[in-house]
Enzyme design. Structure first.
Site, PDB file in Angstrom:
ATOM      1  N   LYS A  86      -0.825  30.314 -67.301  1.00 26.64           N
ATOM      2  CA  LYS A  86      -1.736  30.435 -66.155  1.00 26.64           C
ATOM      3  C   LYS A  86      -1.926  29.084 -65.463  1.00 26.64           C
ATOM      4  O   LYS A  86      -2.131  29.029 -64.252  1.00 26.64           O
ATOM      5  CB  LYS A  86      -3.087  30.991 -66.597  1.00 26.64           C
ATOM      6  CG  LYS A  86      -3.020  32.397 -67.191  1.00 26.64           C
ATOM      7  CD  LYS A  86      -2.737  33.450 -66.149  1.00 26.64           C
ATOM      8  CE  LYS A  86      -2.575  34.834 -66.746  1.00 26.64           C
ATOM      9  NZ  LYS A  86      -2.102  35.830 -65.796  1.00 26.64           N
ATOM     10  N   GLU A 108     -10.472  36.072 -60.530  1.00 23.27           N
ATOM     11  CA  GLU A 108     -10.716  37.155 -61.489  1.00 23.27           C
ATOM     12  C   GLU A 108     -10.084  36.731 -62.797  1.00 23.27           C
ATOM     13  O   GLU A 108      -9.187  35.889 -62.817  1.00 23.27           O
ATOM     14  CB  GLU A 108     -10.050  38.456 -60.991  1.00 23.27           C
ATOM     15  CG  GLU A 108      -8.577  38.640 -61.404  1.00 23.27           C
ATOM     16  CD  GLU A 108      -7.618  37.619 -60.810  1.00 23.27           C
ATOM     17  OE1 GLU A 108      -7.991  36.931 -59.837  1.00 23.27           O
ATOM     18  OE2 GLU A 108      -6.483  37.479 -61.330  1.00 23.27           O
ATOM     19  N   SER A 376       3.943  33.246 -73.693  1.00 24.07           N
ATOM     20  CA  SER A 376       3.152  32.927 -72.490  1.00 24.07           C
ATOM     21  C   SER A 376       1.862  32.188 -72.809  1.00 24.07           C
ATOM     22  O   SER A 376       1.342  31.459 -71.964  1.00 24.07           O
ATOM     23  CB  SER A 376       2.840  34.214 -71.730  1.00 24.07           C
ATOM     24  OG  SER A 376       2.221  35.164 -72.582  1.00 24.07           O
TER      25      SER A 376
HETATM   26  C1  LIG Z   1      -1.368  34.526 -72.522  1.00 25.53           C
HETATM   27  C2  LIG Z   1      -1.189  35.553 -71.466  1.00 25.53           C
HETATM   28  N1  LIG Z   1       0.031  36.102 -71.299  1.00 25.53           N
HETATM   29  C3  LIG Z   1       0.270  37.038 -70.367  1.00 25.53           C
HETATM   30  C4  LIG Z   1      -0.754  37.488 -69.537  1.00 25.53           C
HETATM   31  C5  LIG Z   1      -0.432  38.551 -68.535  1.00 25.53           C
HETATM   32  O1  LIG Z   1      -0.357  38.083 -67.233  1.00 25.53           O
HETATM   33  P1  LIG Z   1       0.998  38.007 -66.440  1.00 25.53           P
HETATM   34  O2  LIG Z   1       1.676  39.317 -66.575  1.00 25.53           O
HETATM   35  O3  LIG Z   1       0.585  37.709 -65.052  1.00 25.53           O
HETATM   36  O4  LIG Z   1       1.816  36.906 -67.027  1.00 25.53           O
HETATM   37  C6  LIG Z   1      -2.046  36.940 -69.657  1.00 25.53           C
HETATM   38  C7  LIG Z   1      -3.138  37.379 -68.796  1.00 25.53           C
HETATM   39  O5  LIG Z   1      -4.281  37.066 -68.938  1.00 25.53           O
HETATM   40  C8  LIG Z   1      -2.265  35.937 -70.653  1.00 25.53           C
HETATM   41  O6  LIG Z   1      -3.467  35.403 -70.836  1.00 25.53           O
END
Ligand SMILES: Cc1ncc(COP(=O)(O)O)c(C=O)c1O
Length: 408
Positions: A86, A108, A376
């Protein structure tokens, strides 16, 4: 006039009249920044000095041995400042806010990682900050709310609708309509009206650019498959964008919740339960009923619990370029546990969806194959959920004692 960008039949910008000028301003600022090489240089500088970029890729030697198939690599977005990808989006949008001369940001948040990242960016750049978070998720992700508030942000629990991410997005748009002169809405994923899907993907593409270069440096060849979890789609599009033109299979993994057959999930592209519609300012596949009312969604991972999905991903599915799968809550918790025990890595429950699918497929591939999983984010924020899932007795005892201490 807004360039209402479409991806196949998806995307666009369906806006209330009052927001059109604000979106025009944002589209112009983004186009100008994209065409100015100094913007990306400044962005890379901030990300390397403030957020540990480039994040490494890690060879998962023990998991590779365990599954006896493909060589498994992990892109370490968990090492970003604030613990998730993020930060890439937020710091980039922060630089744009400076260019536009605005002084307040709103956002949000679902899991809270985007909220923490936005509050952090606001503290660093000196912006006022308000975060909207569904009341259900304020409860589920209290540690992140704690940090947002310590960072100086006002956190508003959203009590409307089902009190989750989609409701927080609606409240953010309501705020923006009243405060657009000084406020920028830092949308947290590759969804919403144009330019957000393109802009967020552009900022997250730093993941894929680095990952492609890194795997070539280490292995001198490209991976066979790349896995990423899909909430709104930003980390997936970030890593996929590095490999879109290569002969690499791209796999997006959505929240299977209690199982697709139960209806309690958040799989828009891997299930047959979603249909094309327009909501929250854009056209994509939504989990909605025949009247266009958004359905309730469920996932053990708050950040994947969203009714819509990036129009770019919906289009890539239609083109057959990305394959979509889902992982159930149970599979995700097992994959989290295994990754912690075998590699000493603590993936966020969101990221563990990608791990789970990769683990299902790795044994069927050969040692010549490389697979790359996008981690992520890190799972520290999930301590309460994971402790509950494994009914950790020592953790429960600690919480009970702490509660008694507060009561005394
Ligand atoms: C660690 C993490 N991975 C993935 C996501 C999913 O978001 P996105 O599909 O935009 O990567 C989030 C959303 O809060 C997150 O905190």
């Amino acid at each position: 006039m807004i360039n209402r960008r479409y991806y196949g039949q998806f995307g666009g910008a369906f806006l209330p009249e009052i927001l059109v000028a604000t979106f025009d301003e944002l589209v112009s600022a983004f186009e100008e920044a994209k065409n100015d090489p100094s913007f990306w240089q400044e962005y890379e500088k901030v990300m390397s000095t403030y957020s540990c970029r480039p994040t490494p890729i890690t060879f998962a030697e023990n998991l590779t041995k365990l599954f006896g198939g493909a060589r498994i690599y992990i892109k370490r977005e968990d090492l970003n400042h604030t613990g998730a990808h993020k930060a890439n989006n937020v710091m980039g949008q922060g630089l744009l806010v400076k260019r536009m001369g605005k002084t307040r940001v709103i956002a949000e948040t679902g899991a809270g990682q985007h909220g923490v990242a936005t509050a952090t960016m606001a503290a660093k750049f000196g912006f006022k900050c308000t975060i909207y978070k569904g009341e259900v998720e304020v409860w589920r992700q209290r540690p992140n709310v704690f940090w947002m508030e310590r960072l100086g942000a006002e956190v508003i629990p959203v009590k409307e609708g089902t009190r989750i991410l989609k409701d927080a997005i609606n409240e953010s748009f309501r705020d923006w309509v009243t405060n657009m002169d000084d406020t920028h809405y830092v949308l947290g994923t590759a969804c919403g009206p144009h330019p957000f899907p393109e802009m967020v993907t552009y900022l997250q593409s730093i993941i894929g650019k680095e990952a492609r270069r890194q795997i070539l440096e280490i292995e001198d060849r490209l991976p066979s498959r790349v896995y990423a979890c899909v909430g709104g789609g930003s980390n997936a599009l970030g890593i996929f964008s590095g490999f879109l033109d290569d002969p690499v299979e791209l796999v997006g993994v959505e929240a299977g919740g209690d199982g697709l057959e139960t209806g309690r999930h958040a799989s828009r592209l891997a299930s047959k339960d979603a249909s094309v519609g327009v909501a929250q300012g854009y056209k994509t596949c939504f989990l909605q009923n025949s009247d266009g009312q958004m359905k309730e969604t469920h996932s053990v991972a708050a950040g994947l619990d969203y009714v819509g999905v990036s129009p770019i991903l919906a289009s890539l599915k239609e083109e057959g370029r990305v394959r979509f799968e889902s992982a159930t809550d149970k599979e995700v918790l097992d994959a989290t546990d295994l990754t912690i025990k075998k590699e000493g890595l603590i993936p966020a429950l969101e990221s563990a969806h990608a791990f789970s699918q990769a683990f299902k497929e790795a044994p069927g591939l050969s040692i010549e194959d490389i697979i790359l999983i996008n981690q992520s984010g890190r799972g520290d924020k999930d301590i309460f959920t994971i402790a509950d899932a494994f009914a950790d007795p020592k953790w429960m005892e600690f919480i009970q004692k702490k509660a008694e201490e507060y009561r005394a």
